[in-house]
Design an enzyme around this catalytic site. Structure first.
Site, short mmCIF file in Angstrom:
data_model
loop_
_atom_site.label_atom_id
_atom_site.label_comp_id
_atom_site.label_asym_id
_atom_site.label_seq_id
_atom_site.Cartn_x
_atom_site.Cartn_y
_atom_site.Cartn_z
N TYR A 130 0.82 -1.21 0.00
CA TYR A 130 0.00 0.00 0.00
C TYR A 130 0.86 1.27 0.00
O TYR A 130 0.38 2.34 -0.33
CB TYR A 130 -0.95 0.03 1.21
CG TYR A 130 -2.07 -1.01 1.14
CD1 TYR A 130 -2.22 -1.82 0.03
CD2 TYR A 130 -2.97 -1.15 2.18
CE1 TYR A 130 -3.22 -2.77 -0.04
CE2 TYR A 130 -3.99 -2.10 2.11
CZ TYR A 130 -4.11 -2.90 1.01
OH TYR A 130 -5.12 -3.83 0.95
N LYS A 180 2.96 -15.46 1.97
CA LYS A 180 2.86 -16.15 0.66
C LYS A 180 4.29 -16.47 0.26
O LYS A 180 4.79 -16.03 -0.78
CB LYS A 180 2.15 -15.20 -0.32
CG LYS A 180 1.81 -15.82 -1.66
CD LYS A 180 0.68 -16.83 -1.59
CE LYS A 180 0.43 -17.42 -2.96
NZ LYS A 180 -0.48 -18.59 -2.90
N ASP A 212 -3.65 -18.04 1.09
CA ASP A 212 -4.83 -18.67 0.48
C ASP A 212 -5.40 -19.74 1.39
O ASP A 212 -6.62 -19.86 1.58
CB ASP A 212 -4.51 -19.21 -0.92
CG ASP A 212 -3.14 -19.87 -1.01
OD1 ASP A 212 -2.35 -19.76 -0.04
OD2 ASP A 212 -2.83 -20.49 -2.03
N ASP A 236 -5.64 -6.72 5.59
CA ASP A 236 -6.82 -5.96 5.18
C ASP A 236 -7.94 -6.94 4.81
O ASP A 236 -9.09 -6.83 5.27
CB ASP A 236 -6.43 -5.09 3.97
CG ASP A 236 -7.48 -4.08 3.60
OD1 ASP A 236 -8.51 -4.01 4.30
OD2 ASP A 236 -7.29 -3.36 2.60
N ASP A 240 -11.30 -8.44 7.44
CA ASP A 240 -12.71 -8.28 7.08
C ASP A 240 -13.41 -9.64 7.03
O ASP A 240 -14.56 -9.77 7.44
CB ASP A 240 -12.86 -7.58 5.73
CG ASP A 240 -12.94 -6.07 5.88
OD1 ASP A 240 -12.46 -5.56 6.92
OD2 ASP A 240 -13.48 -5.40 4.98
#
Ligand code: NAD
Length: 350
Positions: A130, A180, A212, A236, A240
């Site tokens: 980001y 990852k 994943d 992020d 959620d």
């Protein structure tokens, strides 16, 4: 800082609960967001910012209203949060997710899967893809392309990992680090730094999951997670996903901890994870739980007062266990109480 929409209503409830358990804490109200813009001030007025500089912590409502949505970021209410996160280097975002006893039926998952769920997502908030540079859209040899850059420096990983391991010590002593590493170099560094740090925490069990797989396990066996440690973008998305396990945004608090302060007096910003819910504003129907539990987190992390925090959490649990429900978590045919009535029920149980 109550902010906009339902912010003032729920922040008022949280402040009452905070004052009830700790009358000695000095609370000052300050304008922010659309409330400040409407008064002809910037989204984060200089006086509000100066007050933050003198404070141990910020209890934040939420900011943003639909009428500002089309404007550039610097003219929107949300700019206040952007500046606060940047200027106080709020690098650690903590999102506890708990299913309250008796509220299992509010989840989109089966009650037996979410019963007893109690996890916390620790998300790195100021690094990664980001913020990395270069970050741009450009034309190269006549072809449009875009680039984002994912970058982590070892000290950024160390400081967020330390927060996760320290938290785990006060909980079920289990950290799941999500990366990852089969694809990303940043993840390989992440995994190595986290693994090295775990040597300082022999009492905490460390597990690594690929992102994943973590996304799947979070809905398959959410009760097995304790502390989930991850970088900015993965956090992020996963936070959620974890949030929806409880059924309502209105129950979930958060903390964003910064580099200012010392042990026991760490500066932080505490807010519900939901937004301003303009559809509910002014109707006395919003769920104040997220704001009240944000105040509890403030006591725990910025004022080192674990026992007052736990008192508030027990009072909220008690209200739910006794069947009180605001409209967002009410059973379809069941009765529900107002924002104020729920807060009174919490105060009565303190
Ligand atoms: P929202 O979180 O405000 O609302 C999403 C849904 O959740 C709505 O149905 C709302 O009614 C419900 N909800 C949220 N909080 C609730 C509560 N306490 N009790 C009961 N129900 C609740 O998200 P949105 O509608 O996408 O955004 C509205 C505004 O809030 C936008 O301007 C957005 O920019 C802003 N926003 C601010 C923050 C923040 O200040 N940190 C975060 C997210 C969104």
């Amino acid at each position: 800082m109550p902010g906009d929409g339902i912010g003032p209503e729920v922040t008022q409830c949280a402040a009452e609960v905070l004052r009830h358990v700790r009358p000695d804490v000095e609370c000052t109200l300050a304008p922010v967001g659309a409330a400040a813009l409407a008064a002809g001030l910037p989204a984060l007025p200089a006086e509000t910012k100066a007050l933050c500089d003198r404070s141990d912590a910020v209890l934040f409502g939420s900011v943003g209203l639909p009428e500002y949505d089309g404007l550039p970021l610097a003219q929107r209410p949300e700019y206040a949060l952007f500046v606060l996160r940047r200027d106080y280097e709020l690098y650690a975002n903590l999102r506890p997710v708990r299913v309250f006893p008796g509220l299992e039926d509010a989840s989109s998952l089966r009650p037996e899967i979410v019963r007893g769920l109690d996890l916390i997502v620790v998300r790195e908030l100021t690094g990664g893809i980001y913020y990395g540079r270069p970050k741009e859209q450009r034309t190269v040899d006549g072809v449009e392309e875009a680039v984002d850059t994912m970058i982590y420096r070892a000290p950024e990983i160390e400081r967020i990992a330390r927060i996760a391991f320290d938290l785990a010590r006060g909980r079920r002593k289990h950290v799941t680090s999500v990366d990852k590493q089969n694809i990303l170099e940043t993840s390989r560094l992440w995994r190595r730094v986290v693994t090295e740090m775990s040597a300082q925490y022999p009492d905490v069990r460390l597990e690594h999951l690929l992102v994943d797989n973590a996304a799947m396990q979070l809905v398959a066996r959410p009760g097995d997670f304790d502390v989930i440690l991850t970088e900015n973008m993965f956090g992020d998305i996963l936070s959620d996903e974890a949030a929806i396990l409880t059924g309502s945004l209105g129950t979930l608090p958060s903390a964003s901890l910064g580099s200012r302060g010392s042990a026991g007096r760490q500066f932080g910003l505490y807010e519900p994870i939901g937004g301003t819910a303009p559809d509910l504003a002014g109707k006395d129907v919003a769920n104040p739980t997220a704001a009240i539990l944000s105040a509890a987190m403030l006591l725990r992390h910025s004022l080192a007062d674990d026992s007052s925090a736990a008192r508030i959490e027990r009072a909220v649990d008690g209200a739910y266990a006794d069947g009180l429900r605001t409209a967002d978590v009410a059973r379809s045919a069941g009765a529900h109480v107002s924002t104020r009535a729920f807060t009174q029920a919490v105060l009565a149980r303190l």
